[in-house]
Design an enzyme around this catalytic site. Structure first.
Site, PDB file in Angstrom:
ATOM      1  N   HIS A 158       0.841  -1.192   0.000  1.00  0.00           N
ATOM      2  CA  HIS A 158       0.000   0.000   0.000  1.00  0.00           C
ATOM      3  C   HIS A 158       0.882   1.249   0.000  1.00  0.00           C
ATOM      4  O   HIS A 158       1.984   1.236   0.554  1.00  0.00           O
ATOM      5  CB  HIS A 158      -0.916   0.043   1.226  1.00  0.00           C
ATOM      6  CG  HIS A 158      -1.865  -1.112   1.309  1.00  0.00           C
ATOM      7  ND1 HIS A 158      -2.967  -1.237   0.500  1.00  0.00           N
ATOM      8  CD2 HIS A 158      -1.860  -2.209   2.108  1.00  0.00           C
ATOM      9  CE1 HIS A 158      -3.612  -2.346   0.806  1.00  0.00           C
ATOM     10  NE2 HIS A 158      -2.959  -2.959   1.777  1.00  0.00           N
ATOM     11  N   THR A 212      15.582  -3.603  10.295  1.00  0.00           N
ATOM     12  CA  THR A 212      15.371  -2.435   9.451  1.00  0.00           C
ATOM     13  C   THR A 212      16.643  -1.969   8.747  1.00  0.00           C
ATOM     14  O   THR A 212      16.574  -1.181   7.822  1.00  0.00           O
ATOM     15  CB  THR A 212      14.828  -1.266  10.289  1.00  0.00           C
ATOM     16  OG1 THR A 212      15.786  -0.929  11.307  1.00  0.00           O
ATOM     17  CG2 THR A 212      13.513  -1.639  10.959  1.00  0.00           C
ATOM     18  N   LYS A 213      17.797  -2.471   9.211  1.00  0.00           N
ATOM     19  CA  LYS A 213      19.085  -2.095   8.622  1.00  0.00           C
ATOM     20  C   LYS A 213      19.936  -3.342   8.426  1.00  0.00           C
ATOM     21  O   LYS A 213      19.690  -4.384   9.034  1.00  0.00           O
ATOM     22  CB  LYS A 213      19.817  -1.107   9.533  1.00  0.00           C
ATOM     23  CG  LYS A 213      19.085   0.220   9.720  1.00  0.00           C
ATOM     24  CD  LYS A 213      19.885   1.153  10.633  1.00  0.00           C
ATOM     25  CE  LYS A 213      19.155   2.478  10.822  1.00  0.00           C
ATOM     26  NZ  LYS A 213      19.900   3.399  11.724  1.00  0.00           N
TER      27      LYS A 213
END
Length: 236
Positions: A158, A212-213
């Protein structure tokens, strides 16, 4: 009338209502006595039939079907518990000696300009209830281990803008990224890896972590967001 009677039986404090509640429990949950010798034999028969059916369907039905949807050598593929759900456009490449749960979802981003690619190397384990959302490319190099409920989120599905979401528009290219799990890395149960992340060679990601990293090679990472908590000696 029946609804009112049911409500009366459940809530009334009279002896008749209490008797009806007790009677209903017996009628709704009848019990058959255990016959130790007979039921042990019946359980053994059940397990044998299940094992035969599971392996026959695995060898003759589910595994050939998955191979028909994949490129690569695909030698010694061990597929158990059914057939993975494949959604959207997706090019799948399988190496040798892959072990994979059929309770798995592979999803390719429909809005991609090029066909998304899922590349799985040799001697890779893909556990139960894994989900791979492939935006551009997801690569599992040789000897990777994924526990249950791992989510590799290469695309969100989305857009960020709420108006665009309400209109049913697709996510943006800027939200999409490749995911690479390097040789020998191990992701614990419930790990989520976001788009654009590389998990280094031999790294371990603790259960429930959100990555996330990038995670360096031979590091142990854990938490939300995941952080390096220990560095392993190379090759340990």
């Amino acid at each position: 009338m029946l609804i009112q009677l049911k409500q009366w039986v459940k809530t009334n404090d009279s002896g008749l209502a209490a008797f009806c509640r007790t009677l209903a429990k017996y009628l709704l949950n009848p019990q058959f006595p255990e016959l130790p010798g007979f039921h042990v034999l019946l359980y053994t028969l059940h397990k044998t039939i299940f094992w035969l059916w599971h392996n026959i369907s695995r060898v003759l039905y589910f595994t050939p079907i998955l191979k028909s949807q994949a490129k690569g050598s695909k030698k010694n593929l061990y597929l158990y518990s059914g057939l993975p759900l494949i959604l959207g456009p997706l090019e799948i490449t399988l190496g040798d000696n892959v072990r994979m749960s059929g309770v798995t979802t592979f999803s390719g981003r429909a809005a991609s300009k090029h066909t998304p690619q899922l590349i799985i190397g040799n001697n890779v384990d893909v556990g139960w209830q894994n989900t791979f959302a492939v935006g551009g490319k997801i690569v599992l190099e040789n000897d990777v281990r994924l526990a249950g409920r791992v989510f590799l989120a290469g695309y969100p599905g989305h857009p960020v803008d709420n108006v665009d979401r309400a209109l049913g528009l697709a996510d943006l290219d800027s939200q999409v990224g490749d995911i690479v799990i390097k040789q020998g890395a191990w992701l614990g149960t419930g790990v989520t890896v976001l788009a654009g992340v590389t998990i280094g060679q031999g790294a371990i990601v603790g259960a429930g972590s959100v990555v996330t990293k990038d995670v360096p090679a031979f590091a142990i990472a854990a938490g939300n967001p995941a952080k390096v908590v220990k560095q392993l000696p190379q090759g340990e």
